[in-house]
Design a protein around this motif. Structure first.
Motif, short mmCIF file in Angstrom:
data_model
loop_
_atom_site.label_atom_id
_atom_site.label_comp_id
_atom_site.label_asym_id
_atom_site.label_seq_id
_atom_site.Cartn_x
_atom_site.Cartn_y
_atom_site.Cartn_z
N SER A 326 8.10 43.36 5.65
CA SER A 326 9.56 43.50 5.07
C SER A 326 9.29 44.48 3.99
CB SER A 326 10.23 42.12 4.60
OG SER A 326 9.49 41.86 3.37
N THR A 335 14.02 35.99 -1.60
CA THR A 335 14.64 36.55 0.08
C THR A 335 15.84 37.56 -0.17
OG1 THR A 335 16.01 34.64 0.28
CG2 THR A 335 13.55 34.57 0.89
N LEU A 403 11.46 37.59 6.98
CA LEU A 403 11.17 37.74 5.44
C LEU A 403 9.88 36.87 5.01
CD1 LEU A 403 15.02 37.40 4.36
CD2 LEU A 403 13.63 39.63 4.86
#
Length: 439
Positions: A326, A335, A403
């Motif tokens: 990510s 996140t 994530l």
């Protein structure tokens, strides 16, 4: 448990009609630790010389590296190789030139023992792409710490030798590792090697003869398996093996994919390590999917080719689930500020297929969709995969989120969105149940 076709002839070879055909019955064989069999018995070795080569100015050096013995054993074989990385740090290639090597081993009592070639020589010349070993007599106990002194030299300035391990760092800091350039400090020399943090030429693997059967492991994968961003030469797989003190051979290569492994003919000089193990843990996936754009079908095809090649050697094969990739605008502290990489959907499909037992058509051994009735599943006869280890769940904020886990601290799980941090390698190690690696 891994299997190979039955029908082995009197010479120990497979009949022509079953070579390459995995649809027949299987009988378990492979590298297992028993008297008369040499298997990996020491930590901190690497069959991938993936670090920067020597600079060409020095013509000799002596390194000192520490290892822990993983099984009661005797009659060590200390292997060295002459392979290196190409300019793109992918699959190993032949070394630049011939190198000459000597070694000795210091046992737990402090006594140093000379290494001898099979012809009774104290040194051996290894041509580019080659491997060789020294025999070191004596007995060694599980848990003992030993040291190898390795002297490597070339014929003239401008020639180079490969490097594989880092000294005097992480758990090894302060234990007397290092290198002295310009000198041969193997026996009969008693001069200490200079303690230092440096890349060195060191053993490719250390085998020993053992009386008690024990599992041994080949570690296969890319930079994540190769411990990038963790303590050098450690990583989540080694961390998982440490509590059971299991012997291993180290084969991961930074930047590599499964197709590169295949193109390099079983890893470009690393297949010698596969002859001595009972199990393999494969980590490939991140480079294949996120960097090379593999589809689910392409990844499955490449994975099945790898697993099958290992299973044909009698190796029990495990695959890890694939960790996330990510980007982040706050250094992966939350996140909310992460964005999963574009290929995350493919990665999720691969992981879900692994979790479902990597289902195959029982006739063609081709991958089929999750939930297909009558599919052949990992661990069943004729399937090349024994099982999987769940490490993605250890790393992700939630299953298939793409994530990284967060604690509110910058770079807790990763510093670049691809490579797990040391803290994350520790968490991921919990996803590998090494007690499943049984004979």
């Amino acid at each position: 448990m891994a299997y190979v076709p039955v029908g082995i002839d009197d010479d120990g070879n497979l009949p022509d009609e079953v070579m390459g055909n995995l649809s027949g019955a299987y009988a378990r064989v492979g590298g297992s630790a028993q008297r008369g069999t040499h298997v990996p018995v020491a930590t901190r070795t690497a069959l991938t010389y993936m670090r920067a080569k020597s600079d060409g100015s020095a013509t000799q050096e002596t390194s000192r590296v520490t290892h822990v013995i993983t099984a009661d054993c005797f009659n060590l074989r200390v292997y060295y190789g002459n392979i290196t990385s190409n300019a793109n740090a992918v699959s190993p290639v032949d070394g630049d030139n011939a190198i000459t090597v000597k070694c000795d081993v210091e046992d737990a009592s402090g006594k140093r023992k000379r290494g001898w070639t099979t012809t009774g020589a104290r040194s051996m010349t290894i041509e580019p792409g080659g491997h060789g070993y020294f025999t070191v007599q004596g007995t060694f106990k599980k848990g003992d710490r030993i040291y190898t002194r390795t002297h490597v030299s070339v014929a003239s300035a401008g020639m180079k030798w490969p490097r594989g391990l880092t000294t005097n760092t992480g758990p090894q800091a302060g234990l007397g590792e290092g290198v002295t350039v310009g000198s041969d400090l193997t026996l009969p020399s008693t001069t200490a090697v200079s303690q230092s943090f440096v890349w060195v030429y060191s053993p490719a693997m250390i085998l020993g003869e053992v009386a008690t059967p024990a599992p041994t492991v080949a570690i296969i994968g890319d930079s994540i398996a190769a411990s990038q961003a963790d303590n050098a030469d450690r990583g989540f797989i080694v961390r998982a093996l440490e509590p059971l003190n299991l012997g291993y051979v180290w084969l991961p290569q930074q930047g590599e994919t499964m197709s590169m492994w295949h193109t390099a003919d079983e890893g470009g000089g690393r297949a010698v390590g596969l002859d001595h193990v009972s199990h393999a843990i494969c980590q490939y996936g991140v480079n294949d999917i996120f960097n090379n754009g593999n589809s689910l079908a392409t990844w499955q095809t490449n994975a099945l080719k790898l697993w099958t090649a290992l299973a044909q050697r009698g190796i029990s094969v495990f695959q890890t689930t694939i960790t996330p990739k990510s980007s982040s605008t706050d250094s992966w502290a939350t996140t909310a500020n992460q964005t999963a990489a574009a290929q995350t959907g493919v990665r999720n499909s691969v992981n879900d297929w692994l979790r479902a037992g990597a289902p195959l058509n029982p006739s063609t051994l081709a991958a089929v969709a999750v939930g297909t009735a009558g599919a052949l599943l990992a661990g069943q006869p004729d399937h090349p995969l024994t099982g999987y280890f769940e490490v993605a769940d250890q790393a992700e904020s939630a299953r298939n989120s793409g994530l990284w886990k967060v604690t509110g601290t910058a770079n807790y799980a990763t510093g670049d969105g691809t490579h797990p941090s040391g803290a994350m390698h520790t968490l991921m190690a919990a996803g590998i149940d090494a007690s499943r690696l049984t004979l």
